[in-house]
Design a protein around this motif. Structure first.
Motif: not given
Ligand code: CO
Length: 134
Positions: A54, A79, A130
């Motif tokens: 991402e 993350h 996460e």
């Molecule tokens: Co994320």
């Protein structure tokens, strides 16, 4: 407890350049940018055979990504996200172990529409983690 690596999130200072790089030089399958006003980010999802990347770009004045890019002007890994079966059980197990969960309230709904929590990077070798219920 943790399962598959769901995604690695990379904060980028120039979204168009990062999209061009991943779709061009790296030859990846790159999605369209999606604004996530609740999270203060524009996200680009990149599907890989075994996980996702991402790309995160700041959206709005109070974006949590802006401070990260101020400290890391070239961008960087923001993350990593692991999958869990039961986010409430994961949260309980982690807080019992002394780990800090960011925020006080119930799990938030993340960029994929599923419940997520974030764990304090200082408790995990400097890496923001996460957890996403799948
Ligand atoms: Co994320």
């Amino acid at each position: 407890m943790i399962g598959r690596l769901n995604h690695v999130a990379i904060a980028v200072p120039d979204l168009a350049a990062a999209i061009a790089q991943y779709s061009g030089a790296l030859g990846a399958n790159v999605g369209a940018p999606q604004d996530e006003p609740d999270h203060g980010v524009t996200v680009v999802f990149i599907e890989l055979p075994n996980t996702k990347i991402e790309l995160l770009y700041p959206l709005g004045e109070n974006s949590p990504i802006r401070g990260f890019l101020d400290k890391n002007p070239a961008g960087g890994i923001h993350h990593i996200c692991y999958e869990v079966d039961d986010i409430a059980a994961a949260r309980k197990q982690l807080t019992a172990s002394g780990a800090r969960v960011l925020g006080d309230g119930p799990p938030k709904i993340g960029a994929h529409g599923k419940p997520v929590i974030f764990l304090h990077p200082k408790d995990f070798n400097g890496c923001l983690i996460e957890l996403e219920e799948v």
